[in-house]
Scaffold this motif. Sequence first.
Motif, PDB file in Angstrom:
ATOM      1  N   ASP A  32       9.004   4.382   0.893  1.00  0.00           N
ATOM      2  CA  ASP A  32       7.963   4.111  -0.103  1.00  0.00           C
ATOM      3  C   ASP A  32       6.667   4.837   0.227  1.00  0.00           C
ATOM      4  N   SER A  33       6.298   4.824   1.498  1.00  0.00           N
ATOM      5  CA  SER A  33       5.073   5.485   1.923  1.00  0.00           C
ATOM      6  C   SER A  33       5.188   7.007   1.771  1.00  0.00           C
ATOM      7  N   ALA A  36       4.871   7.844  -1.927  1.00  0.00           N
ATOM      8  CA  ALA A  36       3.485   7.730  -2.390  1.00  0.00           C
ATOM      9  C   ALA A  36       2.651   8.903  -1.908  1.00  0.00           C
ATOM     10  N   ASN A  40       0.825  11.656  -4.323  1.00  0.00           N
ATOM     11  CA  ASN A  40      -0.612  11.929  -4.252  1.00  0.00           C
ATOM     12  C   ASN A  40      -0.879  13.412  -4.029  1.00  0.00           C
TER      13      ASN A  40
END
Length: 123
Positions: A32-33, A36, A40
């Motif tokens: 998930d990180s 993300a 970004n």
Amino acid sequence: MFRRTFWFGTGVAAGVWATTKVNRKLKQLTPDSLAATAANKALDVGTRVKDRAVGFALDVRDNMAQREAELDDALGLNAPVDPELPAPRRRHAIENHHSSNPQHVVDDTSTYTTYSYNRNEDH
């Protein structure tokens, strides 16, 4: 005894610091990180590309207007109109010499014949 307590406290502090660092790094490496972070970075790149494209488009538009003005000057399109010259006549473009309905027109400068144009006559 104070020496052992000092080194014990230092070891505990180092252990807490190292555990915190490792946990932060592990959280950064979760799927998930990572997703993300990638999203970004993609948004940042997209914004930079859009800004450059808009700047490029504005530069092209400015240069196009400048070149058009140069061409207008070179062709004399911006020159003042001489009042002694007659106005341009564009009747010739709409005349149809194949029509059977000529109309005689008398102008203040000359006489010429116009023809009505019916699109259905050609078929």
